[in-house]
Design an enzyme around this catalytic site. Structure first.
Site, short mmCIF file in Angstrom:
data_model
loop_
_atom_site.label_atom_id
_atom_site.label_comp_id
_atom_site.label_asym_id
_atom_site.label_seq_id
_atom_site.Cartn_x
_atom_site.Cartn_y
_atom_site.Cartn_z
N LYS A 112 54.04 1.02 1.48
CA LYS A 112 54.09 1.67 2.57
C LYS A 112 54.44 3.31 1.96
CE LYS A 112 55.80 0.55 6.54
NZ LYS A 112 54.84 0.46 7.48
N THR A 114 56.33 5.50 3.56
CA THR A 114 57.66 5.77 3.54
C THR A 114 58.24 5.59 2.18
OG1 THR A 114 57.65 5.35 5.95
CG2 THR A 114 59.84 5.22 5.01
N ARG A 117 56.75 7.86 -0.85
CA ARG A 117 57.22 9.46 -0.77
C ARG A 117 58.59 9.48 -1.44
NH1 ARG A 117 54.07 11.74 4.43
NH2 ARG A 117 52.10 10.17 3.91
N THR A 136 56.30 -12.71 -3.38
CA THR A 136 57.27 -12.01 -3.96
C THR A 136 56.83 -10.49 -3.94
OG1 THR A 136 57.94 -13.97 -5.15
CG2 THR A 136 58.48 -11.93 -6.16
N LEU A 137 57.92 -9.64 -3.77
CA LEU A 137 57.59 -8.35 -3.87
C LEU A 137 58.38 -7.44 -5.04
CD1 LEU A 137 58.70 -7.78 -0.21
CD2 LEU A 137 56.20 -7.51 -0.80
N GLU A 138 57.67 -6.83 -5.62
CA GLU A 138 58.31 -5.87 -6.93
C GLU A 138 58.43 -4.51 -6.41
OE1 GLU A 138 54.93 -7.33 -7.45
OE2 GLU A 138 55.66 -9.27 -8.06
N GLN A 157 51.91 -2.94 3.25
CA GLN A 157 50.84 -3.41 4.11
C GLN A 157 49.76 -4.35 3.33
OE1 GLN A 157 47.70 -0.71 5.47
NE2 GLN A 157 48.41 -1.17 7.62
N TYR A 171 42.46 -20.74 -5.16
CA TYR A 171 43.88 -20.69 -5.96
C TYR A 171 44.24 -22.04 -5.98
CZ TYR A 171 48.20 -19.20 -7.68
OH TYR A 171 49.44 -18.97 -8.15
#
Length: 189
Positions: A112, A114, A117, A136-138, A157, A171
């Site tokens: 995103k 936000t 930036r 899983t987010l990095e 997103q 997969y």
């Protein structure tokens, strides 16, 4: 291959549990009327939330970062509504949402604006056909200052692309090593 609309995302989530829990609208305020970083369905995507489970990279053990032999001691586990990522470091988290990607769909994730930036980069590899699990987010803090990530609020997103034909091997078919993950998942070999 075409990008899918809010109507398709809503239908797939209601009828096929593609995203659970699913937010029908862009949520911008909490129950007390406080501003949130938005999440939920948008025109051509779905903004996911970060859970309150974090793994923050630390160098206290002077470990070498090796994707073939990853040392779990390289992270400190944190459970909190806010995660502070040290300067020039990174953290792992997971989405609140659990995904079940259809066989003829590829899902791409973008951070995103936000966070971007503020010098915080969100990276996720594509969600392949028939992959399912918490994502899983990095998070990479590219600044020389500490950076905050907010649990329960929007962080990235998801964009859904439907192919004109099903893939030969999904997969799930090939037994992907991250299939069905439910927590913050470290690298596997």
């Amino acid at each position: 291959m075409s990008i899918k609309s809010d109507k398709w995302i809503s239908r797939m989530s209601k009828d096929h549990q593609m995203i659970e829990p699913f937010s029908e609208n862009q949520v911008r305020l909490d129950e007390n009327g406080n501003k949130l970083i938005s999440y939920g369905v948008s025109s051509y995507g779905y903004d996911v939330r970060c859970s309150n489970e974090f793994k923050v990279f630390t160098n206290i053990h002077s470990a070498v970062v090796d994707p073939k032999s990853f040392d779990e001691k390289s992270f400190v586990d944190i459970e909190s509504d806010i995660c502070v990522i040290p300067p020039n470091s990174f953290a792992l988290a997971r989405t609140v949402e659990y995904f079940k990607i259809p066989r003829n769909v590829l899902t791409v994730c973008l951070g995103k604006s936000t966070y971007a930036r503020c010098g915080i980069i969100v990276n996720v590899t594509p969600l392949e056909p028939e992959w399912e699990g918490h994502v899983t987010l990095e998070f990479s803090n590219t600044t020389n200052l500490p950076a905050k990530i907010y649990a329960g609020e929007g962080v990235a997103q998801m964009l859904f692309f439907e192919s004109d034909e099903e893939c030969e091997i999904s997969y799930k078919d090939r037994g992907g090593k991250y299939q069905g993950q439910t927590g913050v998942t470290l690298p596997k070999t």
